[in-house]
Design a protein around this motif. Structure first.
Motif, PDB file in Angstrom:
ATOM      1  N   VAL A 123      40.656  29.082  44.827  1.00 46.57           N
ATOM      2  CA  VAL A 123      42.286  29.583  45.289  1.00 46.57           C
ATOM      3  C   VAL A 123      42.879  28.556  44.272  1.00 46.57           C
ATOM      4  N   GLU A 124      42.585  27.995  44.261  1.00 47.31           N
ATOM      5  CA  GLU A 124      44.167  26.751  43.369  1.00 47.31           C
ATOM      6  C   GLU A 124      43.580  27.006  41.685  1.00 47.31           C
ATOM      7  N   ALA A 125      42.782  27.859  41.520  1.00 45.37           N
ATOM      8  CA  ALA A 125      42.481  28.124  40.250  1.00 45.37           C
ATOM      9  C   ALA A 125      43.206  29.497  40.083  1.00 45.37           C
ATOM     10  N   HIS A 126      42.863  30.210  40.942  1.00 49.19           N
ATOM     11  CA  HIS A 126      43.491  31.413  41.054  1.00 49.19           C
ATOM     12  C   HIS A 126      45.609  32.017  41.238  1.00 49.19           C
ATOM     13  N   ALA A 127      45.441  30.940  42.002  1.00 51.48           N
ATOM     14  CA  ALA A 127      47.223  30.881  41.564  1.00 51.48           C
ATOM     15  C   ALA A 127      47.510  30.088  40.780  1.00 51.48           C
ATOM     16  N   GLN A 128      45.797  29.599  39.264  1.00 50.15           N
ATOM     17  CA  GLN A 128      47.135  29.347  38.226  1.00 50.15           C
ATOM     18  C   GLN A 128      46.438  30.878  37.303  1.00 50.15           C
ATOM     19  N   GLY A 129      46.874  31.365  38.132  1.00 51.03           N
ATOM     20  CA  GLY A 129      46.223  32.202  36.606  1.00 51.03           C
ATOM     21  C   GLY A 129      44.938  32.632  35.923  1.00 51.03           C
ATOM     22  N   LEU A 130      43.986  32.530  36.871  1.00 52.74           N
ATOM     23  CA  LEU A 130      42.664  32.822  36.251  1.00 52.74           C
ATOM     24  C   LEU A 130      41.864  34.005  37.374  1.00 52.74           C
ATOM     25  N   VAL A 131      41.481  34.847  36.640  1.00 50.47           N
ATOM     26  CA  VAL A 131      41.029  36.157  37.330  1.00 50.47           C
ATOM     27  C   VAL A 131      39.825  36.148  37.294  1.00 50.47           C
ATOM     28  N   PHE A 132      38.919  36.646  38.638  1.00 55.88           N
ATOM     29  CA  PHE A 132      37.846  36.792  38.918  1.00 55.88           C
ATOM     30  C   PHE A 132      37.244  38.077  38.947  1.00 55.88           C
ATOM     31  N   THR A 133      36.215  38.224  37.641  1.00 58.12           N
ATOM     32  CA  THR A 133      36.190  40.161  37.427  1.00 58.12           C
ATOM     33  C   THR A 133      34.227  40.274  37.455  1.00 58.12           C
ATOM     34  N   ALA A 134      34.344  40.703  38.819  1.00 56.63           N
ATOM     35  CA  ALA A 134      32.670  41.252  38.703  1.00 56.63           C
ATOM     36  C   ALA A 134      32.244  42.372  38.507  1.00 56.63           C
ATOM     37  N   ALA A 135      31.278  42.475  37.723  1.00 55.89           N
ATOM     38  CA  ALA A 135      29.951  43.808  37.227  1.00 55.89           C
ATOM     39  C   ALA A 135      29.876  44.203  38.523  1.00 55.89           C
ATOM     40  N   TYR A 136      29.089  45.667  38.296  1.00 59.84           N
ATOM     41  CA  TYR A 136      28.116  45.945  39.175  1.00 59.84           C
ATOM     42  C   TYR A 136      27.140  47.164  38.462  1.00 59.84           C
ATOM     43  N   ASP A 137      26.485  47.210  39.564  1.00 53.33           N
ATOM     44  CA  ASP A 137      25.257  48.795  38.972  1.00 53.33           C
ATOM     45  C   ASP A 137      25.553  49.655  39.728  1.00 53.33           C
ATOM     46  N   GLU A 138      24.923  50.715  39.589  1.00 48.65           N
ATOM     47  CA  GLU A 138      24.820  51.809  40.070  1.00 48.65           C
ATOM     48  C   GLU A 138      24.803  51.829  41.748  1.00 48.65           C
ATOM     49  N   HIS A 139      23.797  51.150  42.116  1.00 47.19           N
ATOM     50  CA  HIS A 139      24.091  50.774  43.266  1.00 47.19           C
ATOM     51  C   HIS A 139      24.702  50.032  44.613  1.00 47.19           C
TER      52      HIS A 139
END
Length: 147
Positions: free
Chosen positions: A41-57
Motif C-alpha cells: 500500500v505504501e510503496a504503491h502510493a509512492q509510485g511502485l507498480v506491481f506487474t505479474a506475468a501469467y502462463d497459458e493456464h
C-alpha cells in the motif's frame, strides 16, 4: 497458444494476496504477509507498480515491482524486485517479463532500466548480463535502525 501480456496488480485487488505476495515473499523471506501488505500500500502510493506475468493456464509465474524515477542521470525505470516462480525458471518467463519492462521504459521515455542485485546472487547476474545489462555502480547502504 499465446501467453497473456503481463498485467499490473494494485493493492486491494485479490491477485495481490493470491499471486503477487507469495512470489515477492519467496524473494524476500524476512517479510511477513502483514508487512508485505503494508509495504504494498505504501510503496504503491509512492509510485511502485506491481506487474505479474501469467502462463497459458492463468497461473502467476513471475512478478516485477518497478517505478519510473527522475534522476540527475535522466529518467530510469528502476526494478525493485524481479522474481520467477522456481518451477518456471529457465523457461523464458523472466526474459518475457524483463522485455516487457524494457518496453515500458522506452514508452516512459526512460534512458535505461536499472536494478540492484545481491552480490552473491550469481544466477541472477547471469540472467541480467544475458539481457545486456552492465554493472555500472556499487549500491552502498548504512543501517540506521531505531535505538
Amino acid at each position: 497458444m499465446s501467453l497473456p501480456p503481463p498485467t499490473d496488480v494494485t493493492p486491494g485487488d485479490r491477485r495481490m494476496a493470491a499471486h503477487v505476495r507469495p512470489l515477492v515473499l519467496a524473494l524476500r523471506p524476512a517479510l511477513t504477509e502483514a508487512e508485505f501488505d503494508r509495504f504494498a500500500v505504501e510503496a504503491h502510493a509512492q509510485g511502485l507498480v506491481f506487474t505479474a506475468a501469467y502462463d497459458e493456464h492463468g497461473h502467476c509465474v513471475a512478478v516485477a515491482t518497478h517505478r519510473v524515477l527522475a534522476t540527475s542521470r535522466g529518467r530510469v525505470l528502476f526494478v525493485d524486485d524481479l522474481v520467477t516462480d522456481p518451477a518456471h525458471r529457465s523457461a523464458g518467463v523472466g526474459a518475457r517479463l524483463f522485455a516487457h519492462l524494457a518496453a515500458r521504459a522506452r514508452d516512459a521515455h526512460c534512458t535505461r532500466v536499472e536494478l540492484d542485485s545481491g552480490v552473491t546472487n550469481h544466477l541472477a547476474h547471469r540472467f541480467y548480463h544475458a539481457r545486456r545489462m552492465r554493472i555500472t555502480a556499487l549500491h552502498l547502504a548504512l543501517e540506521v535502525a531505531d535505538g
